[in-house]
Design a protein around this motif. Structure first.
Motif, PDB file in Angstrom:
ATOM      1  N   ALA A 167      11.198  11.167   5.376  1.00 53.70           N
ATOM      2  CA  ALA A 167      11.903  10.217   4.761  1.00 53.70           C
ATOM      3  C   ALA A 167      11.334   8.679   4.964  1.00 53.70           C
ATOM      4  CB  ALA A 167      13.321  10.056   5.414  1.00 53.70           C
ATOM      5  N   ALA A 168      10.963   8.579   6.088  1.00 53.58           N
ATOM      6  CA  ALA A 168       9.985   7.271   6.215  1.00 53.58           C
ATOM      7  C   ALA A 168       8.777   7.059   5.332  1.00 53.58           C
ATOM      8  CB  ALA A 168       9.813   7.162   7.526  1.00 53.58           C
ATOM      9  N   GLU A 169       7.935   8.078   4.955  1.00 58.26           N
ATOM     10  CA  GLU A 169       6.948   8.125   4.107  1.00 58.26           C
ATOM     11  C   GLU A 169       7.529   7.545   2.620  1.00 58.26           C
ATOM     12  OE1 GLU A 169       4.108  11.072   1.786  1.00 58.26           O
ATOM     13  OE2 GLU A 169       4.910  11.550   4.045  1.00 58.26           O
ATOM     14  N   LEU A 170       8.502   8.197   2.197  1.00 55.39           N
ATOM     15  CA  LEU A 170       9.025   7.986   1.075  1.00 55.39           C
ATOM     16  C   LEU A 170       9.705   6.850   0.985  1.00 55.39           C
ATOM     17  CD1 LEU A 170      10.882  11.457   0.290  1.00 55.39           C
ATOM     18  CD2 LEU A 170       8.709  10.662  -0.774  1.00 55.39           C
ATOM     19  N   ALA A 171      10.427   6.387   2.273  1.00 52.00           N
ATOM     20  CA  ALA A 171      10.939   4.902   2.140  1.00 52.00           C
ATOM     21  C   ALA A 171      10.023   3.659   2.011  1.00 52.00           C
ATOM     22  CB  ALA A 171      11.745   4.670   3.477  1.00 52.00           C
ATOM     23  N   ASP A 172       8.984   3.965   2.223  1.00 54.43           N
ATOM     24  CA  ASP A 172       7.758   2.916   1.925  1.00 54.43           C
ATOM     25  C   ASP A 172       7.240   2.983   0.528  1.00 54.43           C
ATOM     26  OD1 ASP A 172       7.687   1.941   4.432  1.00 54.43           O
ATOM     27  OD2 ASP A 172       6.190   3.356   5.377  1.00 54.43           O
ATOM     28  N   GLY A 173       7.634   4.040  -0.373  1.00 51.51           N
ATOM     29  CA  GLY A 173       7.484   3.948  -1.888  1.00 51.51           C
ATOM     30  C   GLY A 173       8.139   2.840  -2.658  1.00 51.51           C
ATOM     31  N   PRO A 174       7.795   2.966  -3.906  1.00 50.78           N
ATOM     32  CA  PRO A 174       8.461   1.905  -4.869  1.00 50.78           C
ATOM     33  C   PRO A 174       9.695   2.329  -4.951  1.00 50.78           C
ATOM     34  CG  PRO A 174       6.750   3.557  -5.996  1.00 50.78           C
ATOM     35  CD  PRO A 174       6.817   3.769  -4.467  1.00 50.78           C
ATOM     36  N   ALA A 175      10.639   1.429  -4.479  1.00 43.18           N
ATOM     37  CA  ALA A 175      12.204   2.202  -4.460  1.00 43.18           C
ATOM     38  C   ALA A 175      12.750   2.306  -6.023  1.00 43.18           C
ATOM     39  CB  ALA A 175      13.221   1.208  -3.922  1.00 43.18           C
ATOM     40  N   PHE A 176      12.555   1.456  -6.943  1.00 42.43           N
ATOM     41  CA  PHE A 176      13.061   1.467  -8.339  1.00 42.43           C
ATOM     42  C   PHE A 176      12.467   2.618  -8.945  1.00 42.43           C
ATOM     43  CE2 PHE A 176      13.833  -3.083  -7.727  1.00 42.43           C
ATOM     44  CZ  PHE A 176      15.395  -2.789  -7.922  1.00 42.43           C
ATOM     45  N   ALA A 177      11.174   3.286  -8.700  1.00 44.70           N
ATOM     46  CA  ALA A 177      10.455   4.290  -9.401  1.00 44.70           C
ATOM     47  C   ALA A 177      10.965   5.596  -8.613  1.00 44.70           C
ATOM     48  CB  ALA A 177       9.021   4.221  -9.081  1.00 44.70           C
ATOM     49  N   LEU A 178      11.207   5.537  -7.618  1.00 46.47           N
ATOM     50  CA  LEU A 178      11.937   6.774  -6.786  1.00 46.47           C
ATOM     51  C   LEU A 178      13.321   7.019  -7.282  1.00 46.47           C
ATOM     52  CD1 LEU A 178      10.522   6.281  -3.376  1.00 46.47           C
ATOM     53  CD2 LEU A 178      10.080   8.135  -4.789  1.00 46.47           C
ATOM     54  N   ARG A 179      14.087   5.883  -7.727  1.00 43.52           N
ATOM     55  CA  ARG A 179      15.230   6.028  -8.135  1.00 43.52           C
ATOM     56  C   ARG A 179      15.453   6.491  -9.474  1.00 43.52           C
ATOM     57  NH1 ARG A 179      20.057   1.273  -7.621  1.00 43.52           N
ATOM     58  NH2 ARG A 179      21.600   2.395  -9.177  1.00 43.52           N
ATOM     59  N   VAL A 218       2.806  -4.621  -8.711  1.00 50.82           N
ATOM     60  CA  VAL A 218       2.069  -4.300  -7.535  1.00 50.82           C
ATOM     61  C   VAL A 218       1.039  -3.042  -7.532  1.00 50.82           C
ATOM     62  CG1 VAL A 218       2.354  -3.553  -4.940  1.00 50.82           C
ATOM     63  CG2 VAL A 218       3.794  -5.382  -6.221  1.00 50.82           C
ATOM     64  N   GLY A 219       1.799  -1.990  -8.176  1.00 53.34           N
ATOM     65  CA  GLY A 219       1.157  -0.582  -8.171  1.00 53.34           C
ATOM     66  C   GLY A 219      -0.065  -0.685  -9.051  1.00 53.34           C
ATOM     67  N   MET A 220       0.078  -1.132 -10.449  1.00 51.30           N
ATOM     68  CA  MET A 220      -1.111  -1.347 -11.263  1.00 51.30           C
ATOM     69  C   MET A 220      -2.034  -2.299 -10.834  1.00 51.30           C
ATOM     70  SD  MET A 220       0.589  -0.780 -14.856  1.00 51.30           S
ATOM     71  CE  MET A 220       1.251   0.733 -15.489  1.00 51.30           C
ATOM     72  N   ARG A 221      -1.710  -3.330 -10.335  1.00 53.32           N
ATOM     73  CA  ARG A 221      -2.769  -4.545  -9.747  1.00 53.32           C
ATOM     74  C   ARG A 221      -3.435  -3.928  -8.544  1.00 53.32           C
ATOM     75  NH1 ARG A 221       1.428  -8.095 -10.324  1.00 53.32           N
ATOM     76  NH2 ARG A 221       1.921  -7.896  -7.991  1.00 53.32           N
ATOM     77  N   SER A 222      -2.997  -3.064  -7.688  1.00 57.18           N
ATOM     78  CA  SER A 222      -3.688  -2.363  -6.620  1.00 57.18           C
ATOM     79  C   SER A 222      -4.651  -1.218  -7.079  1.00 57.18           C
ATOM     80  CB  SER A 222      -2.561  -1.673  -5.795  1.00 57.18           C
ATOM     81  OG  SER A 222      -3.357  -1.197  -4.685  1.00 57.18           O
ATOM     82  N   PHE A 223      -4.118  -0.479  -8.313  1.00 61.43           N
ATOM     83  CA  PHE A 223      -5.057   0.376  -8.574  1.00 61.43           C
ATOM     84  C   PHE A 223      -6.333  -0.143  -9.267  1.00 61.43           C
ATOM     85  CE2 PHE A 223      -6.607   3.160 -11.926  1.00 61.43           C
ATOM     86  CZ  PHE A 223      -6.579   4.452 -11.696  1.00 61.43           C
ATOM     87  N   ILE A 224      -6.133  -1.198 -10.031  1.00 62.54           N
ATOM     88  CA  ILE A 224      -7.463  -1.934 -10.665  1.00 62.54           C
ATOM     89  C   ILE A 224      -8.106  -2.461  -9.610  1.00 62.54           C
ATOM     90  CG2 ILE A 224      -7.969  -3.839 -12.211  1.00 62.54           C
ATOM     91  CD1 ILE A 224      -5.495  -3.195 -13.775  1.00 62.54           C
ATOM     92  N   GLU A 225      -7.685  -3.059  -8.746  1.00 67.42           N
ATOM     93  CA  GLU A 225      -8.527  -3.870  -7.797  1.00 67.42           C
ATOM     94  C   GLU A 225      -8.979  -3.043  -6.435  1.00 67.42           C
ATOM     95  OE1 GLU A 225      -5.836  -7.000  -6.456  1.00 67.42           O
ATOM     96  OE2 GLU A 225      -5.796  -7.972  -8.437  1.00 67.42           O
ATOM     97  N   GLU A 226      -8.214  -2.098  -6.103  1.00 71.19           N
ATOM     98  CA  GLU A 226      -8.407  -1.205  -4.933  1.00 71.19           C
ATOM     99  C   GLU A 226      -8.875   0.294  -5.078  1.00 71.19           C
ATOM    100  OE1 GLU A 226      -6.414  -3.273  -1.222  1.00 71.19           O
ATOM    101  OE2 GLU A 226      -5.005  -3.279  -2.997  1.00 71.19           O
ATOM    102  N   GLY A 227      -8.338   0.738  -6.161  1.00 69.94           N
ATOM    103  CA  GLY A 227      -8.456   2.042  -6.358  1.00 69.94           C
ATOM    104  C   GLY A 227      -7.031   2.818  -6.100  1.00 69.94           C
TER     105      GLY A 227
END
Length: 272
Positions: free
Chosen positions: A208-220, A256-265
Motif C-alpha cells: 500500500a505504501a508503494e502504491l501511495a507514492d504513485g500518481p494519485a489521479f492516474a491510480l484513480r 511530472v512523470g513525462m518531464r522525469s522520463f525525458i530528463e532522467e529516464g
C-alpha cells in the motif's frame, strides 16, 4: 478523534471499526475490524465500515488503504444470530443497507488491499472481494458458505467473485459452500499473494505504501476504468478508458512523470 495506540494513530473509531495510520507510512490508512473473536459483521460493524470507507475516500492525504481484521480472522461472515429472526420485509430493507456499505468500500477511489489472515467467510469473503488486491496469509480460509443456511451470498459474492475467478469456479464455490485455503485461492485468482501469517499485514502495508507514492489521479483513473469497464460492453469500456486517459493530461502528475522520463529516464518520477 485522534489518539495514539501502540505506536499508531487512530484517526477515527467506532465500536468495532477504526481507521489507523502508522507514522512510518503516513499516506496509508488501515481500516481495522475489531469485534472478537472472529469479527462477525453485524449491522453495527457494517455501518461503521461504510462510515470508514467514506472518510478515507474524502481525505486526500490518505492515498492507499489496507483492510485488516487482525491476526485471528479477517471476518467470519455475517452475525447469524442477528439475522435469524429477520423477516422477508426486514431483509429487503437491510440488504440494501448491506450492499451500500460494500459498494462504498469497493468504490474507495484509491488502491485498497485486503490483508487476510484466518477466516474470510461469507460476508468476510465478500468484503475481501471489494478490495483491489488480496494478500493472504498461509493460514487463510476463503469461502461463501451461505448455501448451507439455505441462502446465497447477498453482499456481492455472486457478482464480484464471478468477475474475479470466472463463472464456473464461482458456481462451484457458491453451490458447495466449501472453504478453500490460501494456495487454492492464489491458483484461481482469488488471492494475489500468499505469505506467512506473521508477515501478512506488513506485506499489505508495504504494498500500500508503494502504491501511495504513485500518481494519485492516474491510480484513480485506472481503478475507475477497470471497475466500470467490467460493468459494460467493450466499446463502452474503451470509451471510459479514453476519457480517463485524456483527462490525466490536465494533471500535474502527468507533467511530472513525462518531464522525469525525458530528463532522467523511466521510473524516476517522484509524485506529490
Amino acid at each position: 478523534m485522534t489518539e495514539t495506540v501502540d505506536g499508531v494513530t487512530v484517526v477515527w473509531g467506532g465500536d468495532h471499526v477504526r481507521i489507523e495510520v502508522d507514522p512510518a507510512r503516513p499516506k496509508v490508512a488501515t481500516i481495522r475490524i475489531d469485534r472478537p473473536k472472529l469479527n462477525p459483521l453485524n449491522a453495527r460493524v457494517q455501518r461503521e465500515l461504510g462510515e470508514a470507507a467514506t472518510l478515507v475516500s474524502e481525505r486526500d492525504d490518505l492515498r492507499a488503504v489496507v483492510l485488516y481484521g487482525g491476526e485471528v480472522a479477517f471476518a467470519a461472515g455475517a452475525d447469524i444470530k442477528e439475522m435469524a429472526d429477520l423477516s422477508y420485509a426486514d431483509m429487503v430493507k437491510h440488504s440494501a443497507v448491506l450492499q451500500a456499505m460494500f459498494i462504498a468500500v469497493a468504490r474507495i477511489p484509491k488502491p485498497v488491499i485486503a490483508a487476510v489472515t484466518g477466516f474470510a467467510l461469507g460476508g468476510g469473503c465478500e468484503l475481501a472481494l471489494c478490495a483491489d488486491l488480496r494478500v493472504a496469509a498461509d493460514n487463510a480460509k476463503f469461502g461463501q458458505p451461505e448455501i448451507k443456511l439455505g441462502l446465497i451470498p447477498g453482499a456481492g459474492g455472486t457478482q464480484r467473485l464471478t468477475r474475479l475467478v470466472g463463472p464456473s469456479r464461482a458456481k462451484e464455490l457458491i453451490f458447495t459452500g466449501r472453504m478453500i485455503g490460501a494456495e487454492e485461492a492464489l491458483r484461481i485468482g482469488l488471492a494475489d499473494r500468499v505469505v506467512p501469517a506473521a508477515e501478512t499485514y506488513r506485506t499489505a502495508l508495504d504494498l500500500a505504501a508503494e502504491l501511495a507514492d504513485g500518481p494519485a489521479f492516474a491510480l484513480r483513473a485506472a481503478k475507475t476504468a477497470i471497475d466500470r469497464g467490467l460493468e459494460v460492453d467493450l466499446d463502452t469500456g474503451l470509451e471510459i478508458e479514453r476519457l480517463q486517459f485524456a483527462g490525466l493530461f490536465a494533471t500535474e502528475d502527468r507533467g511530472v512523470g513525462m518531464r522525469s522520463f525525458i530528463e532522467e529516464g523511466p521510473g524516476k518520477a517522484v509524485f506529490g
